[in-house]
Design a protein around this motif. Structure first.
Motif, PDB file in Angstrom:
ATOM      1  N   LEU A   1       0.932  -1.075   0.028  1.00  0.00           N
ATOM      2  CA  LEU A   1       0.071  -0.099  -0.123  1.00  0.00           C
ATOM      3  C   LEU A   1       0.747   1.269   0.015  1.00  0.00           C
ATOM      4  CD1 LEU A   1      -2.833  -0.754   2.516  1.00  0.00           C
ATOM      5  CD2 LEU A   1      -2.896  -0.744  -0.023  1.00  0.00           C
ATOM      6  N   VAL A   2       2.020   1.232  -0.299  1.00  0.00           N
ATOM      7  CA  VAL A   2       2.980   2.323  -0.153  1.00  0.00           C
ATOM      8  C   VAL A   2       2.465   3.525  -1.094  1.00  0.00           C
ATOM      9  CG1 VAL A   2       5.369   3.304  -0.612  1.00  0.00           C
ATOM     10  CG2 VAL A   2       5.127   0.918   0.569  1.00  0.00           C
ATOM     11  N   LEU A   3       2.337   3.181  -2.397  1.00  0.00           N
ATOM     12  CA  LEU A   3       2.080   4.057  -3.458  1.00  0.00           C
ATOM     13  C   LEU A   3       0.715   4.773  -3.035  1.00  0.00           C
ATOM     14  CD1 LEU A   3       2.624   5.954  -5.740  1.00  0.00           C
ATOM     15  CD2 LEU A   3       2.144   3.969  -7.331  1.00  0.00           C
ATOM     16  N   TRP A   4      -0.560   3.869  -2.784  1.00  0.00           N
ATOM     17  CA  TRP A   4      -1.804   4.252  -2.610  1.00  0.00           C
ATOM     18  C   TRP A   4      -1.716   5.120  -1.545  1.00  0.00           C
ATOM     19  CZ3 TRP A   4      -4.916   3.921   1.532  1.00  0.00           C
ATOM     20  CH2 TRP A   4      -6.016   3.948   1.535  1.00  0.00           C
TER      21      TRP A   4
ATOM     22  N   MET B   1       4.466   9.167 -12.164  1.00  0.00           N
ATOM     23  CA  MET B   1       3.528   8.079 -11.851  1.00  0.00           C
ATOM     24  C   MET B   1       3.690   6.842 -12.366  1.00  0.00           C
ATOM     25  SD  MET B   1       2.380   9.436  -9.198  1.00  0.00           S
ATOM     26  CE  MET B   1       1.277   8.134  -8.844  1.00  0.00           C
ATOM     27  N   GLU B   2       4.230   6.592 -13.667  1.00  0.00           N
ATOM     28  CA  GLU B   2       4.417   5.441 -14.246  1.00  0.00           C
ATOM     29  C   GLU B   2       5.577   4.589 -13.757  1.00  0.00           C
ATOM     30  OE1 GLU B   2       5.777   3.780 -18.956  1.00  0.00           O
ATOM     31  OE2 GLU B   2       5.304   6.022 -18.744  1.00  0.00           O
ATOM     32  N   ALA B   3       6.698   5.284 -13.310  1.00  0.00           N
ATOM     33  CA  ALA B   3       7.883   4.862 -12.682  1.00  0.00           C
ATOM     34  C   ALA B   3       7.411   4.578 -11.262  1.00  0.00           C
ATOM     35  CB  ALA B   3       8.839   5.903 -12.796  1.00  0.00           C
TER      36      ALA B   3
ATOM     37  N   GLU C   1      12.860   4.026  -4.914  1.00  0.00           N
ATOM     38  CA  GLU C   1      12.105   4.389  -6.171  1.00  0.00           C
ATOM     39  C   GLU C   1      10.762   4.857  -6.020  1.00  0.00           C
ATOM     40  OE1 GLU C   1      11.881   5.434 -10.207  1.00  0.00           O
ATOM     41  OE2 GLU C   1      13.694   5.447  -8.811  1.00  0.00           O
ATOM     42  N   ILE C   2       9.893   4.162  -5.236  1.00  0.00           N
ATOM     43  CA  ILE C   2       8.487   4.345  -5.239  1.00  0.00           C
ATOM     44  C   ILE C   2       8.541   5.953  -4.604  1.00  0.00           C
ATOM     45  CG2 ILE C   2       6.321   3.947  -3.989  1.00  0.00           C
ATOM     46  CD1 ILE C   2       7.332   1.024  -3.688  1.00  0.00           C
ATOM     47  N   ILE C   3       9.122   6.373  -3.709  1.00  0.00           N
ATOM     48  CA  ILE C   3       9.155   7.809  -3.181  1.00  0.00           C
ATOM     49  C   ILE C   3       9.644   8.552  -4.115  1.00  0.00           C
ATOM     50  CG2 ILE C   3       9.943   9.051  -1.158  1.00  0.00           C
ATOM     51  CD1 ILE C   3       7.946   6.804  -0.347  1.00  0.00           C
ATOM     52  N   ARG C   4      10.797   8.558  -4.624  1.00  0.00           N
ATOM     53  CA  ARG C   4      11.535   9.437  -5.580  1.00  0.00           C
ATOM     54  C   ARG C   4      10.527   9.672  -6.755  1.00  0.00           C
ATOM     55  NH1 ARG C   4      16.597   6.809  -4.415  1.00  0.00           N
ATOM     56  NH2 ARG C   4      16.178   5.338  -6.082  1.00  0.00           N
ATOM     57  N   ALA C   5      10.116   8.540  -7.428  1.00  0.00           N
ATOM     58  CA  ALA C   5       9.184   8.847  -8.558  1.00  0.00           C
ATOM     59  C   ALA C   5       7.799   9.523  -8.183  1.00  0.00           C
ATOM     60  CB  ALA C   5       8.931   7.281  -9.433  1.00  0.00           C
ATOM     61  N   PHE C   6       7.103   9.102  -6.950  1.00  0.00           N
ATOM     62  CA  PHE C   6       6.026   9.684  -6.628  1.00  0.00           C
ATOM     63  C   PHE C   6       6.301  11.443  -6.539  1.00  0.00           C
ATOM     64  CE2 PHE C   6       3.429  11.615  -3.149  1.00  0.00           C
ATOM     65  CZ  PHE C   6       2.080  11.338  -3.710  1.00  0.00           C
ATOM     66  N   ASP C   7       7.352  11.586  -5.720  1.00  0.00           N
ATOM     67  CA  ASP C   7       7.507  13.277  -5.214  1.00  0.00           C
ATOM     68  C   ASP C   7       7.933  13.734  -6.713  1.00  0.00           C
ATOM     69  OD1 ASP C   7       7.233  12.857  -2.779  1.00  0.00           O
ATOM     70  OD2 ASP C   7       9.191  12.782  -2.165  1.00  0.00           O
TER      71      ASP C   7
ATOM     72  N   ARG D   1       4.412   3.513 -10.141  1.00  0.00           N
ATOM     73  CA  ARG D   1       3.395   2.448 -10.301  1.00  0.00           C
ATOM     74  C   ARG D   1       4.437   1.122 -10.549  1.00  0.00           C
ATOM     75  NH1 ARG D   1      -0.534   6.158 -11.949  1.00  0.00           N
ATOM     76  NH2 ARG D   1       0.377   5.957 -14.262  1.00  0.00           N
ATOM     77  N   ALA D   2       5.409   1.143 -11.656  1.00  0.00           N
ATOM     78  CA  ALA D   2       6.103   0.069 -11.870  1.00  0.00           C
ATOM     79  C   ALA D   2       6.917  -0.383 -10.715  1.00  0.00           C
ATOM     80  CB  ALA D   2       7.232   0.488 -12.995  1.00  0.00           C
ATOM     81  N   ALA D   3       7.342   0.485  -9.911  1.00  0.00           N
ATOM     82  CA  ALA D   3       8.138   0.189  -8.679  1.00  0.00           C
ATOM     83  C   ALA D   3       7.347  -0.673  -7.648  1.00  0.00           C
ATOM     84  CB  ALA D   3       8.889   1.563  -8.135  1.00  0.00           C
ATOM     85  N   GLN D   4       6.402  -0.012  -7.550  1.00  0.00           N
ATOM     86  CA  GLN D   4       5.280  -0.585  -6.437  1.00  0.00           C
ATOM     87  C   GLN D   4       4.805  -2.065  -7.094  1.00  0.00           C
ATOM     88  OE1 GLN D   4       3.430   0.803  -3.194  1.00  0.00           O
ATOM     89  NE2 GLN D   4       3.707  -1.696  -3.599  1.00  0.00           N
ATOM     90  N   GLU D   5       4.595  -2.053  -8.095  1.00  0.00           N
ATOM     91  CA  GLU D   5       4.336  -3.421  -8.462  1.00  0.00           C
ATOM     92  C   GLU D   5       5.277  -4.426  -8.523  1.00  0.00           C
ATOM     93  OE1 GLU D   5       3.207  -2.884 -12.840  1.00  0.00           O
ATOM     94  OE2 GLU D   5       1.461  -1.656 -12.475  1.00  0.00           O
ATOM     95  N   ARG D   6       6.659  -4.217  -8.829  1.00  0.00           N
ATOM     96  CA  ARG D   6       7.891  -4.842  -8.410  1.00  0.00           C
ATOM     97  C   ARG D   6       7.700  -5.271  -6.744  1.00  0.00           C
ATOM     98  NH1 ARG D   6      12.964  -6.667  -9.904  1.00  0.00           N
ATOM     99  NH2 ARG D   6      14.679  -6.072  -8.327  1.00  0.00           N
ATOM    100  N   TYR D   7       7.469  -4.186  -6.141  1.00  0.00           N
ATOM    101  CA  TYR D   7       7.880  -4.417  -4.698  1.00  0.00           C
ATOM    102  C   TYR D   7       6.724  -5.256  -4.132  1.00  0.00           C
ATOM    103  CZ  TYR D   7       9.233  -2.403  -0.314  1.00  0.00           C
ATOM    104  OH  TYR D   7       9.969  -2.151   1.008  1.00  0.00           O
ATOM    105  N   THR D   8       5.214  -5.308  -4.554  1.00  0.00           N
ATOM    106  CA  THR D   8       4.142  -5.989  -4.247  1.00  0.00           C
ATOM    107  C   THR D   8       4.454  -7.448  -4.665  1.00  0.00           C
ATOM    108  OG1 THR D   8       2.623  -4.283  -4.249  1.00  0.00           O
ATOM    109  CG2 THR D   8       1.609  -6.248  -4.592  1.00  0.00           C
ATOM    110  N   ALA D   9       4.941  -7.515  -6.002  1.00  0.00           N
ATOM    111  CA  ALA D   9       5.124  -8.969  -6.287  1.00  0.00           C
ATOM    112  C   ALA D   9       6.024  -9.618  -5.745  1.00  0.00           C
ATOM    113  CB  ALA D   9       5.479  -8.859  -7.997  1.00  0.00           C
ATOM    114  N   PHE D  10       7.450  -9.258  -5.167  1.00  0.00           N
ATOM    115  CA  PHE D  10       8.125  -9.538  -4.377  1.00  0.00           C
ATOM    116  C   PHE D  10       7.637 -10.029  -3.070  1.00  0.00           C
ATOM    117  CE2 PHE D  10      11.603  -9.078  -1.290  1.00  0.00           C
ATOM    118  CZ  PHE D  10      12.498 -10.375  -1.718  1.00  0.00           C
ATOM    119  N   ARG D  11       6.866  -8.933  -2.525  1.00  0.00           N
ATOM    120  CA  ARG D  11       6.065  -9.571  -1.167  1.00  0.00           C
ATOM    121  C   ARG D  11       5.271 -10.534  -1.214  1.00  0.00           C
ATOM    122  NH1 ARG D  11       0.968  -8.379   0.796  1.00  0.00           N
ATOM    123  NH2 ARG D  11       0.835  -7.890   2.787  1.00  0.00           N
ATOM    124  N   THR D  12       4.563 -10.744  -2.252  1.00  0.00           N
ATOM    125  CA  THR D  12       3.461 -11.626  -2.410  1.00  0.00           C
ATOM    126  C   THR D  12       4.333 -13.085  -2.485  1.00  0.00           C
ATOM    127  OG1 THR D  12       2.032 -10.498  -3.593  1.00  0.00           O
ATOM    128  CG2 THR D  12       1.627 -12.609  -3.764  1.00  0.00           C
ATOM    129  N   ASP D  13       5.427 -13.124  -3.383  1.00  0.00           N
ATOM    130  CA  ASP D  13       6.132 -14.193  -3.496  1.00  0.00           C
ATOM    131  C   ASP D  13       6.915 -14.764  -2.022  1.00  0.00           C
ATOM    132  OD1 ASP D  13       5.269 -14.289  -6.005  1.00  0.00           O
ATOM    133  OD2 ASP D  13       7.134 -13.596  -6.696  1.00  0.00           O
TER     134      ASP D  13
END
Length: 293
Positions: free
Chosen positions: A191-194, A227-229, A217-223, A231-243
């Motif tokens: 939920l970091v980006l959300w 948003m494309e970068a 990167e989630i923080i840097r890109a958001f600030d 979201r991409a960083a958050q997707e990678r982060y979330t996928a790693f978390r899930t696995d």
């Protein structure tokens, strides 16, 4: 204001389970290099397995090693208000930037009891105090109405929400929008980006131990408004978390994943996760999938 990503730093141990401050300092440097702030002695830092004096030594080392390059928060929470106050006063002396106070555990606290607990700690120190809600581990939950009352205290500056429920996080962020100086930090890694998009001041993430650059990167890109970068960083982060978290207890698995990359961090103190060749291979397979090593 720029957003802040705190990594809930692992605590490093030697083979005999004694505190390894040199290895812990190395992890502080690694996070600072990535651009992440430090949360010491939190859930991912084996805090329940540390003595009072060890927590003081750990936080002293983290503050000294960070040397003002990034903020350092420290968790002072214990089951008893008396000891929590004493520990918070030690952190106040050391000079942390914020004192997180996890809800008491083992004791079934009322909302009135929680309010008195946090207020007494906040009254006892000069350093800003942050509530820390993680009901799955403590069995005590800070209701939004309680958080709202505590937000009126002059020295309670925010909350870390690790409950994992989006509606609760939304309720806390509503308080943050209404009360000047009350910052909300998201705990759940997915939920970091959300949370940032909805007004959070930042996050405090255990997974950042294994993926510090992606978290930053989630923080840097958001600030930066990219948003494309983000979201991409958050997707990678979330996928790693899930696995990774599919294998078992998250804090122990984060520590073990880090151990697979850098054995100097040591194992968790017992009775947490034991080294297991089959599980370690499963972790290494996940790390390889994300080009971590």
């Amino acid at each position: 204001m720029p957003s802040t990503a705190f990594t809930a730093l692992v605590t490093c141990f030697a083979e005999d389970e004694t505190l390894d401050l040199a290895a812990t300092r190395a992890q502080v440097r690694r996070q600072v290099a990535a651009g992440n702030a430090i949360m010491a002695a939190g859930t991912n830092g084996d805090f329940t397995a540390l003595t009072f004096d060890e927590r003081v030594a750990l936080v002293e080392a983290a503050v000294d090693e960070a040397a003002g390059a990034v903020p350092v928060f420290a968790n002072a929470g214990t089951p008893a208000t008396y000891e929590t106050v004493k520990l918070a006063q030690e952190f106040d002396r050391i000079g942390v930037n914020g004192i997180a106070v996890i809800t008491p555990y083992f004791i079934a606290a009322t909302q009135d009891g929680l309010e008195r607990h946090f207020a007494r700690v906040a009254d006892a120190v000069q350093t800003p105090v942050y509530l820390y809600d993680i009901p799955a581990r403590t069995q005590n939950h800070i209701e939004p109405d309680t958080a709202r009352r505590l937000a009126a205290h002059g020295n309670i500056h925010g909350i870390k929400d690790s409950g994992g429920k989006q509606d609760t996080l939304e309720a806390y962020m509503e308080i943050g929008r209404e009360v000047d100086g009350f910052d909300v930090y998201s705990g759940p890694d997915h939920l970091v980006l959300w949370a940032l998009e909805n007004g959070a001041a930042g996050c405090i993430s255990g997974l950042g131990n294994a993926m510090p650059e992606t978290l930053a990167e989630i923080i840097r890109a958001f600030d930066a408004g990219d948003m494309e970068a983000a979201r991409a960083a958050q997707e990678r982060y979330t996928a790693f978390r899930t696995d990774l978290y599919a294998l078992g207890y998250p804090p122990a698995l984060v520590k073990r994943a880090l151990w697979c990359m850098d054995p100097s961090v040591g194992a968790s103190r017992q009775p947490a996760l034991l080294p297991d060749p089959k599980q370690d291979q499963a972790i290494r397979d996940i790390l390889a999938r994300y080009d971590l090593g």
